[in-house]
Design a protein around this motif. Structure first.
Motif, PDB file in Angstrom:
ATOM      1  N   LEU A  92       1.283   5.858  32.456  1.00  0.00           N
ATOM      2  CA  LEU A  92       2.445   5.446  33.239  1.00  0.00           C
ATOM      3  C   LEU A  92       2.140   5.635  34.724  1.00  0.00           C
ATOM      4  O   LEU A  92       1.447   6.582  35.100  1.00  0.00           O
ATOM      5  CB  LEU A  92       3.658   6.291  32.859  1.00  0.00           C
ATOM      6  N   ALA A  93       2.659   4.741  35.543  1.00  0.00           N
ATOM      7  CA  ALA A  93       2.498   4.906  36.986  1.00  0.00           C
ATOM      8  C   ALA A  93       3.328   6.096  37.445  1.00  0.00           C
ATOM      9  O   ALA A  93       4.412   6.348  36.913  1.00  0.00           O
ATOM     10  CB  ALA A  93       2.958   3.640  37.697  1.00  0.00           C
ATOM     11  N   THR A  94       2.827   6.827  38.400  1.00  0.00           N
ATOM     12  CA  THR A  94       3.613   7.924  38.964  1.00  0.00           C
ATOM     13  C   THR A  94       3.683   7.702  40.468  1.00  0.00           C
ATOM     14  O   THR A  94       2.922   6.913  41.029  1.00  0.00           O
ATOM     15  CB  THR A  94       2.971   9.293  38.691  1.00  0.00           C
ATOM     16  N   ILE A  95       4.635   8.363  41.100  1.00  0.00           N
ATOM     17  CA  ILE A  95       4.757   8.252  42.549  1.00  0.00           C
ATOM     18  C   ILE A  95       4.623   9.661  43.095  1.00  0.00           C
ATOM     19  O   ILE A  95       5.469  10.512  42.818  1.00  0.00           O
ATOM     20  CB  ILE A  95       6.121   7.641  42.945  1.00  0.00           C
ATOM     21  N   GLU A  96       3.568   9.910  43.814  1.00  0.00           N
ATOM     22  CA  GLU A  96       3.346  11.261  44.332  1.00  0.00           C
ATOM     23  C   GLU A  96       4.319  11.557  45.470  1.00  0.00           C
ATOM     24  O   GLU A  96       4.815  10.651  46.131  1.00  0.00           O
ATOM     25  CB  GLU A  96       1.901  11.410  44.817  1.00  0.00           C
ATOM     26  N   GLY A  97       4.564  12.835  45.686  1.00  0.00           N
ATOM     27  CA  GLY A  97       5.411  13.231  46.806  1.00  0.00           C
ATOM     28  C   GLY A  97       6.891  13.084  46.502  1.00  0.00           C
ATOM     29  O   GLY A  97       7.290  12.829  45.368  1.00  0.00           O
ATOM     30  N   ARG A  98       7.672  13.244  47.532  1.00  0.00           N
ATOM     31  CA  ARG A  98       9.129  13.187  47.378  1.00  0.00           C
ATOM     32  C   ARG A  98       9.718  12.245  48.417  1.00  0.00           C
ATOM     33  O   ARG A  98       9.105  11.991  49.443  1.00  0.00           O
ATOM     34  CB  ARG A  98       9.717  14.581  47.617  1.00  0.00           C
ATOM     35  N   PRO A  99      10.938  11.768  48.177  1.00  0.00           N
ATOM     36  CA  PRO A  99      11.581  10.916  49.181  1.00  0.00           C
ATOM     37  C   PRO A  99      11.780  11.696  50.486  1.00  0.00           C
ATOM     38  O   PRO A  99      11.824  12.927  50.473  1.00  0.00           O
ATOM     39  CB  PRO A  99      12.932  10.570  48.547  1.00  0.00           C
ATOM     40  N   PRO A 100      11.901  10.964  51.606  1.00  0.00           N
ATOM     41  CA  PRO A 100      12.040  11.656  52.894  1.00  0.00           C
ATOM     42  C   PRO A 100      13.400  12.316  53.050  1.00  0.00           C
ATOM     43  O   PRO A 100      14.343  11.996  52.342  1.00  0.00           O
ATOM     44  CB  PRO A 100      11.877  10.518  53.903  1.00  0.00           C
ATOM     45  N   ASP A 101      13.443  13.223  53.990  1.00  0.00           N
ATOM     46  CA  ASP A 101      14.664  13.900  54.375  1.00  0.00           C
ATOM     47  C   ASP A 101      15.566  12.890  55.096  1.00  0.00           C
ATOM     48  O   ASP A 101      15.148  12.266  56.071  1.00  0.00           O
ATOM     49  CB  ASP A 101      14.222  15.029  55.321  1.00  0.00           C
ATOM     50  N   LEU A 102      16.782  12.728  54.603  1.00  0.00           N
ATOM     51  CA  LEU A 102      17.649  11.701  55.190  1.00  0.00           C
ATOM     52  C   LEU A 102      18.516  12.223  56.338  1.00  0.00           C
ATOM     53  O   LEU A 102      19.396  11.533  56.829  1.00  0.00           O
ATOM     54  CB  LEU A 102      18.506  11.044  54.113  1.00  0.00           C
ATOM     55  N   VAL A 103      18.270  13.475  56.746  1.00  0.00           N
ATOM     56  CA  VAL A 103      18.942  13.979  57.946  1.00  0.00           C
ATOM     57  C   VAL A 103      18.246  13.380  59.169  1.00  0.00           C
ATOM     58  O   VAL A 103      18.889  12.934  60.108  1.00  0.00           O
ATOM     59  CB  VAL A 103      18.912  15.523  57.991  1.00  0.00           C
ATOM     60  N   SER A 104      16.913  13.353  59.143  1.00  0.00           N
ATOM     61  CA  SER A 104      16.170  12.689  60.223  1.00  0.00           C
ATOM     62  C   SER A 104      15.062  11.846  59.601  1.00  0.00           C
ATOM     63  O   SER A 104      13.912  12.244  59.553  1.00  0.00           O
ATOM     64  CB  SER A 104      15.583  13.727  61.176  1.00  0.00           C
ATOM     65  N   PRO A 105      15.459  10.674  59.061  1.00  0.00           N
ATOM     66  CA  PRO A 105      14.481   9.835  58.377  1.00  0.00           C
ATOM     67  C   PRO A 105      13.404   9.332  59.341  1.00  0.00           C
ATOM     68  O   PRO A 105      13.658   9.206  60.534  1.00  0.00           O
ATOM     69  CB  PRO A 105      15.322   8.682  57.822  1.00  0.00           C
ATOM     70  N   PRO A 106      12.216   9.052  58.806  1.00  0.00           N
ATOM     71  CA  PRO A 106      11.130   8.552  59.666  1.00  0.00           C
ATOM     72  C   PRO A 106      11.483   7.187  60.235  1.00  0.00           C
ATOM     73  O   PRO A 106      12.266   6.447  59.641  1.00  0.00           O
ATOM     74  CB  PRO A 106       9.945   8.472  58.706  1.00  0.00           C
ATOM     75  N   PRO A 107      10.923   6.837  61.388  1.00  0.00           N
ATOM     76  CA  PRO A 107      11.293   5.595  62.072  1.00  0.00           C
ATOM     77  C   PRO A 107      10.834   4.326  61.355  1.00  0.00           C
ATOM     78  O   PRO A 107      11.529   3.324  61.378  1.00  0.00           O
ATOM     79  CB  PRO A 107      10.590   5.715  63.431  1.00  0.00           C
ATOM     80  N   GLY A 108       9.678   4.375  60.717  1.00  0.00           N
ATOM     81  CA  GLY A 108       9.136   3.167  60.087  1.00  0.00           C
ATOM     82  C   GLY A 108       9.671   2.999  58.677  1.00  0.00           C
ATOM     83  O   GLY A 108      10.861   3.180  58.419  1.00  0.00           O
ATOM     84  N   CYS A 109       8.788   2.624  57.774  1.00  0.00           N
ATOM     85  CA  CYS A 109       9.175   2.445  56.379  1.00  0.00           C
ATOM     86  C   CYS A 109       9.356   3.803  55.713  1.00  0.00           C
ATOM     87  O   CYS A 109       8.507   4.679  55.826  1.00  0.00           O
ATOM     88  CB  CYS A 109       8.081   1.655  55.644  1.00  0.00           C
ATOM     89  N   ARG A 110      10.459   3.965  54.984  1.00  0.00           N
ATOM     90  CA  ARG A 110      10.741   5.272  54.380  1.00  0.00           C
ATOM     91  C   ARG A 110       9.861   5.565  53.174  1.00  0.00           C
ATOM     92  O   ARG A 110       9.780   6.687  52.715  1.00  0.00           O
ATOM     93  CB  ARG A 110      12.212   5.337  53.982  1.00  0.00           C
ATOM     94  N   PHE A 111       9.238   4.542  52.641  1.00  0.00           N
ATOM     95  CA  PHE A 111       8.364   4.758  51.485  1.00  0.00           C
ATOM     96  C   PHE A 111       6.912   4.986  51.920  1.00  0.00           C
ATOM     97  O   PHE A 111       6.073   5.371  51.110  1.00  0.00           O
ATOM     98  CB  PHE A 111       8.463   3.552  50.534  1.00  0.00           C
ATOM     99  N   GLU A 112       6.639   4.786  53.188  1.00  0.00           N
ATOM    100  CA  GLU A 112       5.257   4.827  53.701  1.00  0.00           C
ATOM    101  C   GLU A 112       4.470   6.076  53.264  1.00  0.00           C
ATOM    102  O   GLU A 112       3.335   5.948  52.789  1.00  0.00           O
ATOM    103  CB  GLU A 112       5.285   4.675  55.234  1.00  0.00           C
ATOM    104  N   PRO A 113       5.045   7.296  53.361  1.00  0.00           N
ATOM    105  CA  PRO A 113       4.229   8.470  53.014  1.00  0.00           C
ATOM    106  C   PRO A 113       3.770   8.481  51.554  1.00  0.00           C
ATOM    107  O   PRO A 113       2.825   9.177  51.214  1.00  0.00           O
ATOM    108  CB  PRO A 113       5.178   9.651  53.275  1.00  0.00           C
TER     109      PRO A 113
END
Lengths: 331, 329
Positions: free
Chosen positions: B276-297
């Motif tokens: 099965l495909a997995t997605i490493e890491g966690r979603p970004p913090d939505l208090v100060s989301p990153p400026p670009g694409c939120r899925f980028e990391p």
């Protein structure tokens, strides 16, 4: 190495008294798990799958029948039997939030079974905990944290590490991924596949989800109202299911690739384990039921390792599809 | 791409650039950040994503049911042209009772524990329709039967605690359908139900959509369930819509890397997947989301541009600078 299977259950029944009535949770189950074999028990709520699992691992005594682990009788009332089984069987439950003590660090939670079983000294145990964290794909630094600081997936990994602590031969997993997000569920299912590659480890996987089960199980038992109604290898079950309940379950499960073709509707009301129907327990809801089904308990039809408890087993016939029409007749 | 017949139908729900903030312990969380989508009459739309993606908050905001910690910070929600974000609470309540049915995730919270099941259904019917007592009772029985409650007449006189979780959920669905609404918003309504009951409920929704042009916004984490009965799928990630499209394409060849990963992480009934495909890491913090694409990391296809330029600028097309080509993987 002994010739007996790893786990063998014969004629297991479990009844509870509910006021004046008797609730039959498990009704005459035979099940064998081979060494290193991954077996799944699938069923809906009330099928008795979790009760069966608790009996198989000695957490509850059956009202009837016996369970043997590696040839020896499992006796939940004997502390010796419980302890020796505890070392050889690991258990993981559904809820990654409720199954860990919030006051213990992750390392301590994993170490606990080692302490209970007087395994090694403190430094050997520390090394073992680090090994286990690595085996389940967690950073060893996580050991110092409390469960509160972990995500659901991390908690379930900790629960698996803890269940693996004493290097068990059997891991019992009761709905281990149903509380997790899809991407996290995928990680845990991959981990469970990897763990079996690295060691001789048998699984008893309890689930309601036929798609999840397909990823982990070599053999699948389908339970309905306390009975195993069908058991077969995974390929047989998904490719050539023969019990009407299995056929209904498979046709109800959602497929990613395209909509359900024709769902086989279940007739009538969900069953009650207190007022069990006579004859075949599935007959009041069965699309194939005939007069005999309400009268006589079905004899188990066996085709190699494929067993079906039904008087009229077999795939869905085109004539049946026509008769039932497109799914949803029972709505 | 072939045009679905639904394209001709009138837009019923039009969510435009919806922004919802939640007051959290770490600051203001942008739980829903510029979400736009439409639901047409008779259309079944699946709103899909994992925990924390904002799908529930978006649904709650749509019908004015945000918790006290949350508020709408921008955007509009049009229901048949009326802006719900500008309505008073009593007006919203009238709309929720008659035109929009809502099925919450947790039916126990939706039902009053000290009121009989039958009264909870007939109360809604009598407030919003002209049915008299006995007609309302008959309709309540029909509704319960339609959602698969066994022995419905007997259940009417019971209390919610006497029902199993699955039955309570079905009562909540019956209440949402009671006044023949134009739109039902259902938040993971079938998660607690058995597979056979789940199929029965989704088929009921599909039938009401076909026969009475009921529009359904079905919120779920389960892509295979959504695939089985929706017309269109919207995928959310970190408070934003990343892709939407007709269900067959979204469940065979999604173009956004997150939507694709979600599809390949989903176990199949049809065959065992090698892995099965997995997605490493966690979603970004939505208090100060990153400026670009939120899925980028977490994305394999990311380039430096993804870190600086927000692909939401590309919506309503797929919100990605490097999307897959839409061919089945």
């Amino acid at each position: 190495m002994s010739a007996s299977p790893l786990l063998e259950a014969r004629g297991i029944a479990k009844r509870y008294r509910v006021g004046r009535a008797v609730l039959t949770a498990v009704d005459g189950v035979d099940l064998t798990i081979g060494r290193g074999e991954a077996v799944a028990v699938v069923g809906e709520s009330g099928s008795g799958k979790s009760t069966l699992a608790r009996i198989l691992v000695g957490l509850e005594a059956p009202s009837q029948g016996e369970v043997r682990f590696d040839g020896r009788i499992v006796d939940p009332t004997s502390r010796g039997s419980r302890l020796s089984l505890g070392a050889r069987v690991g258990v993981v439950f559904q809820d990654p939030y409720g199954s860990l003590n919030p006051r213990l660090s992750v390392a301590r939670a994993i170490e606990e079974p080692l302490i209970v079983h007087r395994w090694g000294d403190a430094s050997a145990r520390r090394r073992r905990v680090a090994e286990l964290l690595e085996a389940v794909g967690l950073d060893p630094d996580l050991g110092a944290r409390r469960p509160r600081g972990l995500s659901g997936g991390q908690r379930q990994r900790v629960a698996i590490a803890r269940a693996l602590a004493l290097d068990p031969e059997l891991l019992v997993l009761d709905e281990p991924v149903s509380a997790l997000d899809v991407s996290v569920q995928a990680q845990i299912l991959n981990l469970l596949a990897d763990l079996r590659r690295a060691r001789t480890l048998a699984y008893l996987f309890i689930s309601h989800d036929l798609a999840v089960v397909r990823q982990v199980a070599e053999r699948i038992a389908v339970m309905y109202l306390g009975r195993i109604v069908e058991i077969a290898s995974a390929d047989e079950l998904y490719g050539a299911a023969a019990h009407p309940y299995t056929l209904a379950l498979l046709s109800s499960a959602a497929e990613v690739e395209g909509a359900r073709a024709s769902r086989i509707p279940l007739q009538g009301d969900p069953p009650s384990p207190i007022e069990r129907p006579g004859g075949c327990p599935f007959h009041p809801r069965c699309f194939r039921a005939r007069e005999r089904c309400g009268r006589e308990d079905p004899v188990v039809a066996t085709d190699g390792s494929h067993r079906v408890a039904c008087w009229y087993p077999g795939p869905v016939e085109p004539e049946e599809v026509r008769r039932l029409g497109p799914g949803g007749r029972d709505v | 791409m072939n045009l679905a017949p639904n394209e001709d139908r009138a837009v019923l729900l039009d969510v435009q650039d919806l922004r919802v903030v939640i007051d959290g312990p770490a600051g203001l969380v942008s739980a829903s950040d510029g979400v736009s989508f439409q639901v047409r009459r008779g259309e079944i739309v699946g709103l899909v994503g994992e925990s924390g993606c904002g799908k529930t908050v978006t649904a709650l905001a749509t019908i004015g049911l945000l918790p006290p910690s949350g508020r709408i910070a921008g955007g509009r929600v049009l229901l048949g042209g009326l802006d719900l974000t500008r309505m008073r609470e009593d007006e919203l309540r009238e709309i929720r009772g008659s035109r929009v049915g809502y099925v919450p995730q947790d039916a126990t919270a939706a039902l009053n524990p000290v009121v009989r099941v039958g009264e909870q259904i007939t109360e809604v019917l009598r407030a919003h329709t002209s049915l008299d007592r006995s007609a309302a009772r008959a309709r309540a029985i029909d509704l319960l039967r339609a959602v698969g409650v066994p022995a419905p007449a007997r259940r009417l006189d019971g209390y919610p605690h006497q029902l199993s979780g699955g039955l309570r959920q079905r009562v909540a669905i019956a209440i949402a359908l009671a006044c023949d609404p134009e739109l039902v918003i259902a938040d993971e309504p079938t998660t607690a139900l058995d597979v056979t009951t789940q199929a029965q409920v989704t088929e009921l929704l599909a039938r009401l959509a076909a026969e009475r042009s009921l529009a359904v916004l079905f919120i779920s984490h389960d892509l295979s369930l959504v695939a089985s009965f929706t017309d269109r799928v919207i995928v959310m990630y970190a408070g934003q819509v990343v892709e939407e499209g007709p269900t067959p394409r979204m469940t065979s060849a999604p173009r956004h890397p997150y939507a694709r990963a979600l599809l390949h992480a989903t176990p199949r009934l049809e065959r065992k997947l090698p892995r099965l495909a997995t997605i490493e890491g966690r979603p970004p913090d939505l208090v100060s989301p990153p400026p670009g694409c939120r899925f980028e990391p977490r994305c394999d296809r990311a380039t430096p541009r993804c870190r600086t330029d927000d692909p939401q600028a590309l919506r309503p097309a797929v919100a990605c600078w490097h999307p897959f080509d839409g061919v089945s993987a």
